[in-house]
Design an enzyme around this catalytic site. Sequence first.
Site, short mmCIF file in Angstrom:
data_model
loop_
_atom_site.label_atom_id
_atom_site.label_comp_id
_atom_site.label_asym_id
_atom_site.label_seq_id
_atom_site.Cartn_x
_atom_site.Cartn_y
_atom_site.Cartn_z
N THR A 189 43.15 30.35 47.24
CA THR A 189 43.56 29.97 45.97
C THR A 189 44.85 29.46 46.04
O THR A 189 45.92 30.07 46.99
CB THR A 189 43.56 30.87 44.77
OG1 THR A 189 41.85 31.58 44.98
CG2 THR A 189 43.83 30.53 43.55
N THR A 245 41.12 26.28 43.74
CA THR A 245 40.74 26.98 45.02
C THR A 245 39.45 26.65 45.71
O THR A 245 38.77 25.79 44.99
CB THR A 245 40.61 28.71 44.71
OG1 THR A 245 40.29 29.25 45.81
CG2 THR A 245 39.41 28.97 43.88
N LEU A 246 39.29 27.01 46.84
CA LEU A 246 37.98 26.79 47.60
C LEU A 246 37.57 28.04 47.76
O LEU A 246 36.42 28.16 48.20
CB LEU A 246 38.28 26.05 48.96
CG LEU A 246 38.77 24.64 49.02
CD1 LEU A 246 39.15 24.35 50.30
CD2 LEU A 246 37.48 23.89 48.46
N ASN A 247 38.24 29.27 47.31
CA ASN A 247 37.86 30.52 47.07
C ASN A 247 38.51 31.12 48.46
O ASN A 247 39.70 31.07 48.46
CB ASN A 247 36.33 31.07 47.50
CG ASN A 247 36.10 32.28 47.05
OD1 ASN A 247 36.93 32.71 46.70
ND2 ASN A 247 34.89 32.83 47.47
N GLN A 267 32.47 29.38 46.56
CA GLN A 267 32.80 30.19 45.44
C GLN A 267 31.51 30.79 44.79
O GLN A 267 31.52 31.70 43.84
CB GLN A 267 32.86 29.21 44.05
CG GLN A 267 34.56 28.76 44.31
CD GLN A 267 35.49 29.52 44.19
OE1 GLN A 267 35.31 30.78 43.84
NE2 GLN A 267 36.67 29.35 43.90
N GLY A 323 45.33 34.71 45.24
CA GLY A 323 45.52 36.41 45.56
C GLY A 323 43.85 37.17 45.39
O GLY A 323 43.86 38.34 45.39
N GLY A 324 42.94 36.27 44.86
CA GLY A 324 41.58 37.05 44.70
C GLY A 324 41.79 37.91 43.57
O GLY A 324 42.37 37.67 42.34
#
Length: 570
Positions: free
Chosen positions: A381, A399-401, A420, A473-474
Amino acid sequence: MKQWIIAAALGVSFQLMAAPPVSYGVEEDVFHPVRAENGMVASVDATATQVGVDILKRGGNAVDAAVAVGFALAVTHPQAGNLGGGGFMLLRTAAGKTTAIDFREMAPARASRDMFLDAQGNADSKKSLTSHLASGTPGTVAGFALALEKYGTLTLNQVITPAIRLARDGIIVNDALADDLKQYGSEVLPQHANSRAIFWKNGQPLTKGDRLVQKNLAKSLEMIAELGPDAFYKGAIAKQIAFEMEENGGLIDMIDLANYKAVERAPVSGSYRGYQVYAMPPPSSGGIHIVQILNILENVDLAKYGFGSANAMALVAEAEKYAYADRSQYLGDPEFVKVPWRALTSKAYAKSIAQQIDIDKAKPSTQIKPGNLAPYESEQTTHFSVVDKDGNAVAVTYTLNTTFGSGIVAGNSGILLNNQMDDFSAKPGTPNVYGLVGGEANAVAPRKRPLSSMSPTIVVKEGKTWLVTGSPGGSRIITTVLQMVLNTVDFGMNVAEASSAPRFHHQWLPDELRVEKGFSPDTLKLLRQKGYKVSVQPAMGSTQSIMIAPDGKLFGASDPRTQGSLSAGY
């Protein structure tokens, strides 16, 4: 037991909890932000930042510049910048309108509830992360086009042209890209010939100083610039994506692409110590839980304890546990589940949580369950921030994840695809790649948007935009953005100091207080004495933030944790 400390604090009006005022460039400041008067861009990549600044200088507004930065990052920061992913945009106009654009990916129509389970009924992360099944229908192009059409002043061709040039002529690989290609790209990119042809040379990933030329991506960008989003969702690019999926067992088809729509939504909002906070609504969980945690913390005087103190960190960590527990049960795509956002952002609900916090003793996560909301409910992200000379502000997280997404480039499009679908709950109660536990509300379903933690955020002071921020950062996005708000509002830091201060994170499960290096050993000892399992781990987040002073001057700060980040203005 010191629950009485919290209870006593509840009776104090938050106006009495005076936070130290933020300073703007005084001698006492340890870190100094970038200053500008006419416009500011903060992003993870210096080249993309300059693209945005150039658009502002040419008379474009913040939305024009943000869309230009977003397309540029698809070229210069392929780890997360993207055309084949999705995300969220939060924008506030100079006139005071705040709105959110949801361009989150969607599950294909042929997606099924148990598609990521193996023969034994267990979640198979390979299916949800590195296979062609891992990709949701991308939303970035639709989201940027919608934002530009409704709130921009320039044409799609004008804002994409810099990205086309960068893709066609090539960029010099910097430290950040070289490191990520070596560390993360080697796991996924070499497995696919189309990806290997772009990012590999002589059997090895590109290294610092190499020129990365992306001619196929340039052609895709040219088609979008000329034909608009239909080129991506109905034209030649759509055919490339659909064929890639058909040939390799993926699910996205031409109908999925043609039916994709970005959605404009009302943002989540809340108040904190006299400031107004705006953030993303579901399918982002970020906005609701940032507001929820702030509501809990408004009942205590964090400034009294001070930044980095064990007491302040304990109070924040306990509030985070309750929020993440609620996230596991109640959050999902609002088109599929009824999200009880009024209850979760209720001041009364927050007060009931604050009354359960013991400042001297960590409550084990096993004793914290999703709350009973009935009394409170009536019904890799990357992030970048832009502010223009008129005060329009944009915060984008997309993001692309994971880094480089699935690692799959769709045919000859030059476009990396997302993974994702891993953000769904493949199996309720089973953690995803970020350790987040989800429930039925976030189960896989056709045309459903997976739950996200992305949290572009705008803070308003006395009716004027004051802070524009966000982070990758998830699962740690929510707590990273939260700490930007706490550091500026409660601890009086300028935007550079707030960005540089060490961070910590608790997400309920696993029951662990994650901290960056930089906190006092004495503080960590006290936290362990309170019952926390403290774990010092790698750096968290990469905030890109802009603060607007009362006189209109702009102060930008790019996170020092990320190589190549740049805030710039004019």
